[in-house]
Design a protein around this motif. Structure first.
Motif, PDB file in Angstrom:
ATOM      1  N   TYR A  90       0.848  -1.189   0.000  1.00 28.33           N
ATOM      2  CA  TYR A  90       0.000   0.000   0.000  1.00 28.33           C
ATOM      3  C   TYR A  90       0.882   1.237   0.000  1.00 28.33           C
ATOM      4  N   SER A  91       0.360   2.319  -0.549  1.00 27.39           N
ATOM      5  CA  SER A  91       1.029   3.618  -0.479  1.00 27.39           C
ATOM      6  C   SER A  91       0.668   4.209   0.871  1.00 27.39           C
ATOM      7  N   SER A  92       1.659   4.422   1.698  1.00 28.76           N
ATOM      8  CA  SER A  92       1.384   4.817   3.075  1.00 28.76           C
ATOM      9  C   SER A  92       1.004   6.288   3.214  1.00 28.76           C
ATOM     10  N   LEU A  93       0.087   6.517   4.131  1.00 27.61           N
ATOM     11  CA  LEU A  93      -0.233   7.858   4.588  1.00 27.61           C
ATOM     12  C   LEU A  93       0.806   8.250   5.633  1.00 27.61           C
ATOM     13  N   PRO A  94       0.945   9.532   5.940  1.00 24.60           N
ATOM     14  CA  PRO A  94       1.977   9.951   6.904  1.00 24.60           C
ATOM     15  C   PRO A  94       1.875   9.292   8.281  1.00 24.60           C
ATOM     16  N   ASP A  95       0.654   8.875   8.686  1.00 23.07           N
ATOM     17  CA  ASP A  95       0.511   8.288  10.022  1.00 23.07           C
ATOM     18  C   ASP A  95       0.500   6.760  10.005  1.00 23.07           C
ATOM     19  N   GLU A  96       0.844   6.151   8.869  1.00 19.99           N
ATOM     20  CA  GLU A  96       0.900   4.692   8.759  1.00 19.99           C
ATOM     21  C   GLU A  96       2.346   4.220   8.685  1.00 19.99           C
ATOM     22  N   VAL A  97       2.557   2.913   8.911  1.00 14.41           N
ATOM     23  CA  VAL A  97       3.883   2.338   8.693  1.00 14.41           C
ATOM     24  C   VAL A  97       4.275   2.659   7.257  1.00 14.41           C
ATOM     25  N   GLN A  98       5.398   3.343   7.108  1.00 16.81           N
ATOM     26  CA  GLN A  98       5.862   3.787   5.798  1.00 16.81           C
ATOM     27  C   GLN A  98       6.310   2.583   4.971  1.00 16.81           C
ATOM     28  N   THR A  99       5.897   2.558   3.710  1.00 13.66           N
ATOM     29  CA  THR A  99       6.164   1.388   2.863  1.00 13.66           C
ATOM     30  C   THR A  99       7.226   1.631   1.796  1.00 13.66           C
ATOM     31  N   LYS A 149      10.107  -9.147  -7.117  1.00 15.95           N
ATOM     32  CA  LYS A 149       8.693  -9.436  -6.879  1.00 15.95           C
ATOM     33  C   LYS A 149       7.824  -8.559  -7.781  1.00 15.95           C
ATOM     34  N   ARG A 150       6.669  -9.079  -8.163  1.00 15.86           N
ATOM     35  CA  ARG A 150       5.648  -8.252  -8.812  1.00 15.86           C
ATOM     36  C   ARG A 150       4.877  -7.569  -7.698  1.00 15.86           C
ATOM     37  N   VAL A 151       4.711  -6.257  -7.824  1.00 18.70           N
ATOM     38  CA  VAL A 151       4.076  -5.468  -6.770  1.00 18.70           C
ATOM     39  C   VAL A 151       2.817  -4.810  -7.305  1.00 18.70           C
ATOM     40  N   PHE A 152       1.756  -4.858  -6.494  1.00 21.55           N
ATOM     41  CA  PHE A 152       0.511  -4.178  -6.812  1.00 21.55           C
ATOM     42  C   PHE A 152       0.141  -3.263  -5.663  1.00 21.55           C
ATOM     43  N   LEU A 153      -0.502  -2.146  -6.001  1.00 22.51           N
ATOM     44  CA  LEU A 153      -0.984  -1.193  -5.009  1.00 22.51           C
ATOM     45  C   LEU A 153      -2.487  -1.008  -5.205  1.00 22.51           C
ATOM     46  N   PRO A 154      -3.201  -0.747  -4.110  1.00 20.75           N
ATOM     47  CA  PRO A 154      -4.632  -0.514  -4.231  1.00 20.75           C
ATOM     48  C   PRO A 154      -4.939   0.899  -4.732  1.00 20.75           C
ATOM     49  N   VAL A 155      -6.016   0.993  -5.481  1.00 21.52           N
ATOM     50  CA  VAL A 155      -6.518   2.261  -5.996  1.00 21.52           C
ATOM     51  C   VAL A 155      -8.008   2.320  -5.648  1.00 21.52           C
ATOM     52  N   VAL A 156      -8.428   3.397  -5.009  1.00 24.55           N
ATOM     53  CA  VAL A 156      -9.833   3.553  -4.638  1.00 24.55           C
ATOM     54  C   VAL A 156     -10.649   3.902  -5.881  1.00 24.55           C
ATOM     55  N   VAL A 157     -11.668   3.080  -6.147  1.00 30.51           N
ATOM     56  CA  VAL A 157     -12.605   3.317  -7.246  1.00 30.51           C
ATOM     57  C   VAL A 157     -14.003   3.167  -6.654  1.00 30.51           C
ATOM     58  N   GLY A 158     -14.645   4.280  -6.393  1.00 26.76           N
ATOM     59  CA  GLY A 158     -15.959   4.238  -5.748  1.00 26.76           C
ATOM     60  C   GLY A 158     -15.832   3.679  -4.346  1.00 26.76           C
ATOM     61  N   ASP A 159     -16.556   2.585  -4.091  1.00 24.81           N
ATOM     62  CA  ASP A 159     -16.520   1.948  -2.771  1.00 24.81           C
ATOM     63  C   ASP A 159     -15.586   0.753  -2.716  1.00 24.81           C
ATOM     64  N   ASP A 160     -14.802   0.555  -3.771  1.00 26.96           N
ATOM     65  CA  ASP A 160     -13.947  -0.629  -3.841  1.00 26.96           C
ATOM     66  C   ASP A 160     -12.492  -0.260  -4.108  1.00 26.96           C
ATOM     67  N   LYS A 200      -2.086  11.573  -7.078  1.00 30.64           N
ATOM     68  CA  LYS A 200      -2.810  11.625  -5.805  1.00 30.64           C
ATOM     69  C   LYS A 200      -4.255  11.244  -6.078  1.00 30.64           C
ATOM     70  N   GLY A 201      -4.711  10.207  -5.416  1.00 31.86           N
ATOM     71  CA  GLY A 201      -6.073   9.737  -5.607  1.00 31.86           C
ATOM     72  C   GLY A 201      -6.932  10.073  -4.403  1.00 31.86           C
ATOM     73  N   ALA A 202      -7.886   9.204  -4.152  1.00 34.31           N
ATOM     74  CA  ALA A 202      -8.797   9.391  -3.035  1.00 34.31           C
ATOM     75  C   ALA A 202      -8.012   9.500  -1.731  1.00 34.31           C
ATOM     76  N   PHE A 203      -8.468  10.377  -0.862  1.00 37.93           N
ATOM     77  CA  PHE A 203      -7.860  10.570   0.458  1.00 37.93           C
ATOM     78  C   PHE A 203      -6.406  11.024   0.371  1.00 37.93           C
ATOM     79  N   ASN A 204      -6.019  11.581  -0.784  1.00 41.48           N
ATOM     80  CA  ASN A 204      -4.669  12.095  -1.005  1.00 41.48           C
ATOM     81  C   ASN A 204      -3.594  10.996  -0.949  1.00 41.48           C
TER      82      ASN A 204
END
Length: 180
Positions: free
Chosen positions: A52-61, A73-84, A98-102
């Motif tokens: 995951y792409s970390s927010l400032p208050d999360e464990v930095q990735t 390794k093949r790496v995937f990151l989540p992207v917010v699309v609507g509710d999923d 910068k996507g949802a929630f910055n």
């Protein structure tokens, strides 16, 4: 106190605990957590990982993202699309925006075969040692994780985010393990 109120109170408590640490302290803790994860058998054996792409208050990735790429390794990151969440590939030359929630999200086509994910690294507000997870309250990972049927799931947190109890509801998904 009902589960919803308890969870809201625990989220406030975790935000307060995070705010008591400087960004340098959180970065140092993040490096320690990353080292523990990279020593984990599931990390070492997995070839396809969801980070995951970390927010400032999360464990930095950042360190984990680079280590995964360096290890081939093949790496995937989540992207917010609507509710999923959709999963998109990440590499050293991936265009990000910068996507949802910055949150930094990769450009590109979404992964359609989620069965290729072998390991999912999941952020959260709090965790129990048994793998119960408290997210930010929108249910994104609770909807995504059941689709990752082959993946081992590991919650990533700072040591102060580990708690004895989090109430669960039918939609809450338990993780295989927690690293903090």
């Amino acid at each position: 106190m009902n589960a919803t109120l308890y969870k809201a109170s625990l989220r406030r408590q975790m935000r307060s605990l995070k705010a008591q640490h400087s960004s340098d302290e959180l970065a140092a803790l993040s490096r320690q957590v990353a080292q523990q994860l990279m020593a984990h058998e599931s990390w070492q054996q997995s070839r396809v990982v969801l980070l995951y792409s970390s927010l400032p208050d999360e464990v930095q990735t950042d360190l984990l993202l680079q280590a995964a790429l360096d290890a081939g390794k093949r790496v995937f990151l989540p992207v917010v699309v609507g509710d999923d969440l959709e999963l998109k590939p990440y590499g050293s030359h991936t265009l990000m925006h910068k996507g949802a929630f910055n949150i930094s999200e990769p450009e590109g086509a979404a992964l359609t075969d989620l069965s290729v994910i072998e390991l999912a690294i999941v952020p959260g507000m709090a965790f129990t040692p048994a793998g119960t997870r408290l997210g930010r309250g929108r249910g994104y990972y609770d909807r995504l994780l059941p689709q990752l049927r082959r993946a081992r799931t590991i919650g990533l947190c700072f040591p102060f985010q580990l708690v004895d109890f989090i109430p669960t509801e039918p939609h809450d998904i338990r993780l295989d393990s927690v690293v903090c």
